[in-house]
Scaffold this active site. Sequence first.
Site, short mmCIF file in Angstrom:
data_model
loop_
_atom_site.label_atom_id
_atom_site.label_comp_id
_atom_site.label_asym_id
_atom_site.label_seq_id
_atom_site.Cartn_x
_atom_site.Cartn_y
_atom_site.Cartn_z
N CYS A 33 -0.45 0.12 -5.43
CA CYS A 33 0.73 -0.45 -4.76
C CYS A 33 0.83 -1.96 -4.95
CB CYS A 33 0.71 -0.12 -3.27
SG CYS A 33 -0.69 -0.85 -2.40
N ASP A 35 -0.81 -4.22 -3.25
CA ASP A 35 -1.09 -4.98 -2.03
C ASP A 35 -2.43 -5.72 -2.15
OD1 ASP A 35 1.24 -4.07 -1.06
OD2 ASP A 35 0.39 -2.68 0.41
N CYS A 58 1.08 -3.51 3.43
CA CYS A 58 1.96 -2.68 4.26
C CYS A 58 1.49 -2.67 5.71
CB CYS A 58 1.98 -1.26 3.71
SG CYS A 58 0.41 -0.40 3.98
N CYS A 102 -4.48 3.22 2.73
CA CYS A 102 -4.23 1.82 3.10
C CYS A 102 -5.37 1.26 3.95
CB CYS A 102 -2.92 1.69 3.87
SG CYS A 102 -1.51 2.42 3.03
FE1 FES Z 1 -0.47 -0.58 -0.31
FE2 FES Z 1 -0.56 0.50 2.10
S1 FES Z 1 0.94 0.84 0.58
S2 FES Z 1 -2.06 -0.72 1.15
#
Ligand code: FES
Length: 143
Positions: A33, A35, A58, A102
């Site tokens: 993702c 992140d 997120c 996550c």
């Molecule tokens: Fe990337 Fe939650 S969607 S850590």
Amino acid sequence: MYTKKVIDHFQNPRNVGELEDASAIAEAGNPICGDMMRFSIKVKNNRITDIRFKTFGCGAAIASSSILTEMVMGKTLEEAFDMSKDDIVDALGGLPPHKVHCSILGIDALRHAICDYWRKQGEIDEHPECKKLFVEFKDKPEK
Ligand code: FES
């Protein structure tokens, strides 16, 4: 859906920021993702005495990391390193199945920070559990 605890930690995240006098700082990212998570820790007598996190992530990652900071405060480095995503998910009262991954982002960043601390102390060889992490760690251990 999200539990009240997840929503609380998302809306009022604890221990956000960065420690100026950190004993170690490290980042981790989720390649899927994109992140990112950054943890700084203060260590005294082998225990985490203070901790902060910053994230570009997120809501589930924010809530997971927020509760993780509360859970590891005062723990030994070994106890903190051994925290699992299940510990976090349980403490949050659950996460939707597609958001369980996550909860790993914070653990990853915390483990990198702990390994970085051991590396700075010259104790990295006593912690083979760090070797796997350092494979992807941009700040690789010195020989
Ligand atoms: Fe990337 Fe939650 S969607 S850590």
